[in-house]
Design an enzyme around this catalytic site. Sequence first.
Site, PDB file in Angstrom:
ATOM      1  CB  CYS A   1      -1.176   0.018   1.132  1.00 52.86           C
ATOM      2  SG  CYS A   1      -1.802  -1.837   1.399  1.00 52.86           S
TER       3      CYS A   1
ATOM      4  CG  HIS B   1      -3.546   2.682   1.351  1.00 54.11           C
ATOM      5  ND1 HIS B   1      -4.039   2.472   0.625  1.00 54.11           N
ATOM      6  CD2 HIS B   1      -2.955   2.021   2.764  1.00 54.11           C
ATOM      7  CE1 HIS B   1      -3.929   0.997   0.989  1.00 54.11           C
ATOM      8  NE2 HIS B   1      -4.128   1.282   1.914  1.00 54.11           N
TER       9      HIS B   1
ATOM     10  CG  ASN C   1      -6.910  -1.351   0.906  1.00 57.34           C
ATOM     11  OD1 ASN C   1      -6.422  -0.976   0.208  1.00 57.34           O
ATOM     12  ND2 ASN C   1      -6.448  -2.135   1.946  1.00 57.34           N
TER      13      ASN C   1
HETATM   14  O1  UT7 Z   1      -3.618  -1.859   4.199  1.00 55.40           O
HETATM   15  C1  UT7 Z   1      -4.383  -1.539   5.164  1.00 55.40           C
HETATM   16  C2  UT7 Z   1      -5.245  -3.148   5.029  1.00 55.40           C
HETATM   17  N1  UT7 Z   1      -5.554  -3.664   6.633  1.00 55.40           N
HETATM   18  C3  UT7 Z   1      -6.582  -2.766   7.261  1.00 55.40           C
HETATM   19  O2  UT7 Z   1      -7.679  -1.443   7.492  1.00 55.40           O
HETATM   20  C4  UT7 Z   1      -6.533  -3.144   8.447  1.00 55.40           C
HETATM   21  C5  UT7 Z   1      -7.226  -2.886   9.712  1.00 55.40           C
HETATM   22  N2  UT7 Z   1      -8.172  -3.539  10.241  1.00 55.40           N
HETATM   23  C6  UT7 Z   1      -9.448  -2.996  10.779  1.00 55.40           C
HETATM   24  O3  UT7 Z   1      -9.562  -2.373   9.882  1.00 55.40           O
HETATM   25  C7  UT7 Z   1     -11.146  -3.901  11.787  1.00 55.40           C
HETATM   26  O4  UT7 Z   1      -9.192  -4.534  12.252  1.00 55.40           O
HETATM   27  C8  UT7 Z   1     -11.277  -4.574  10.614  1.00 55.40           C
HETATM   28  C9  UT7 Z   1     -12.814  -4.128   9.632  1.00 55.40           C
HETATM   29  C10 UT7 Z   1     -10.588  -5.617   9.087  1.00 55.40           C
HETATM   30  C11 UT7 Z   1     -11.992  -5.483  11.129  1.00 55.40           C
HETATM   31  O5  UT7 Z   1     -12.521  -5.580  12.182  1.00 55.40           O
HETATM   32  P1  UT7 Z   1     -12.278  -5.585  13.704  1.00 55.40           P
HETATM   33  O6  UT7 Z   1     -14.451  -4.907  14.816  1.00 55.40           O
HETATM   34  O7  UT7 Z   1     -11.093  -5.804  14.215  1.00 55.40           O
HETATM   35  O8  UT7 Z   1     -13.071  -7.240  13.687  1.00 55.40           O
HETATM   36  P2  UT7 Z   1     -12.791  -8.184  14.086  1.00 55.40           P
HETATM   37  O9  UT7 Z   1     -11.473  -9.333  13.222  1.00 55.40           O
HETATM   38  O10 UT7 Z   1     -12.781  -8.930  15.405  1.00 55.40           O
HETATM   39  O11 UT7 Z   1     -13.938  -9.392  13.936  1.00 55.40           O
HETATM   40  C12 UT7 Z   1     -15.282  -9.629  14.956  1.00 55.40           C
HETATM   41  C13 UT7 Z   1     -16.788 -10.042  14.171  1.00 55.40           C
HETATM   42  C14 UT7 Z   1     -15.803 -11.477  14.429  1.00 55.40           C
HETATM   43  O12 UT7 Z   1     -17.010 -12.440  14.385  1.00 55.40           O
HETATM   44  P3  UT7 Z   1     -17.256 -12.842  16.346  1.00 55.40           P
HETATM   45  O13 UT7 Z   1     -15.597 -13.844  16.600  1.00 55.40           O
HETATM   46  O14 UT7 Z   1     -17.231 -10.888  16.748  1.00 55.40           O
HETATM   47  O15 UT7 Z   1     -18.591 -13.427  16.088  1.00 55.40           O
HETATM   48  C15 UT7 Z   1     -15.972 -11.882  12.731  1.00 55.40           C
HETATM   49  O16 UT7 Z   1     -16.260 -13.032  12.388  1.00 55.40           O
HETATM   50  O17 UT7 Z   1     -16.618  -9.485  13.233  1.00 55.40           O
HETATM   51  C16 UT7 Z   1     -16.478 -11.329  12.244  1.00 55.40           C
HETATM   52  N3  UT7 Z   1     -16.462 -10.718  10.959  1.00 55.40           N
HETATM   53  C17 UT7 Z   1     -17.227 -10.415   9.971  1.00 55.40           C
HETATM   54  N4  UT7 Z   1     -18.665 -10.823  10.243  1.00 55.40           N
HETATM   55  C18 UT7 Z   1     -20.142 -10.170   8.970  1.00 55.40           C
HETATM   56  C19 UT7 Z   1     -15.266 -10.772   9.990  1.00 55.40           C
HETATM   57  N5  UT7 Z   1     -15.382 -10.387   9.348  1.00 55.40           N
HETATM   58  C20 UT7 Z   1     -17.056 -10.123   8.474  1.00 55.40           C
HETATM   59  C21 UT7 Z   1     -17.788  -9.675   7.435  1.00 55.40           C
HETATM   60  N6  UT7 Z   1     -18.808  -9.905   8.189  1.00 55.40           N
HETATM   61  N7  UT7 Z   1     -16.747  -9.353   6.660  1.00 55.40           N
END
Ligand code: UT7
Length: 326
Positions: free
Chosen positions: A111, A253, A283
Amino acid sequence: MITRIIGTGSSLPSNLVTNDDLSKIMDTSDEWISSRTGIKERRLAKEETTASMAAEASRKALENAGISAEEIDLIIVGTITGDYVTPSTSCEIQAKLGAVNAVAFDVNAACSGFMFALHTAHIYLQSGIYKTALIIGAETLSKIMDWNDRSTCVLFGDGAGAAIVRAYAQARNEKGGLLAFEQGSDGAKGKVLACRDRVNNNPLIQNPLEPGYVSMDGQEVYKFAVGTVPASIIKVLEMSELKTEDIKYFVLHQANIRIIQSVAKRLKVSEEKFPLSLDHCGNISAASVPILLDEMNRKGMLKAGDKIVMSGFGAGLTWGTAVIEW
Ligand code: UT7
């Protein structure tokens, strides 16, 4: 010498995929994706390739700059998703444009790829080796996504952005163009956002591993971004003796709306100064910054003398920030 951006261009695949479209093929929802990321839709390539989108973006940038392909001395493409391992995407672009006088190579900085390309071109231009460079960020990220991993595949899109940069002789005490840049890497944390390439299966090895897909520890990437990006921006502002109030736009970004909001808060700058394309692009790694810059340029948002911060950050881990006077 002054390094000025004199033209921009971008290209997105024709195929639009909304969050609702994704919710029909995996267990996700518009509500989850929009509220956590700000992304509402993205373009995913069907006919398009990394090189075809990069070439279209480049042609538009050349037209915008009003120069011919023969005038380009240097082509640098930031990409992690070239169509070939070799030749490089930049060599493909050279051939597609007929940029016969250019030297061409790619940079792999995910990125941050467009920013690293800009900084590398700047150094060549400042040294007097080259006069005009074409820099590009281009990605077909959909081909390296694990479409069974809803936590990563919903975040990314495909596309390309390009810019023409040119060196101009500097009158005494004149400032302008690229005023300062800062970049860095933290390879020790590389595994928090990774994608393994093909594995060695030569006759001496029986390797059970298949080529990998993108895997990400989202929360670690988030922490890295909200800590490193404001610090990097403060550094380039200090280097160029500017304050946040002097900056018209912060072109970051486009990973996630929450990262951008957090950077704005840490810098004590209004979110209005942070234009967005992630809502309709997702992204697109190295392509995010140049696509957004091109959208701003074509909307007439960039006026001569405006000071703009651009910052890319992501896998490697890597980051790169520049302040420019338009
Ligand atoms: O160029 C750099 C690219 N990287 C980034 O931008 C990543 C930066 N990170 C973030 O923006 C966040 O960490 C994410 C948006 C990627 C994820 O958000 P989060 O609040 O950290 O979610 P999480 O991974 O802790 O997951 C929370 C819940 C989980 O369910 P449980 O275990 O709480 O029941 C996941 O299984 O959300 C679930 N989940 C989804 N649910 C619906 C994960 N992906 C999805 C989805 N739809 N697509």
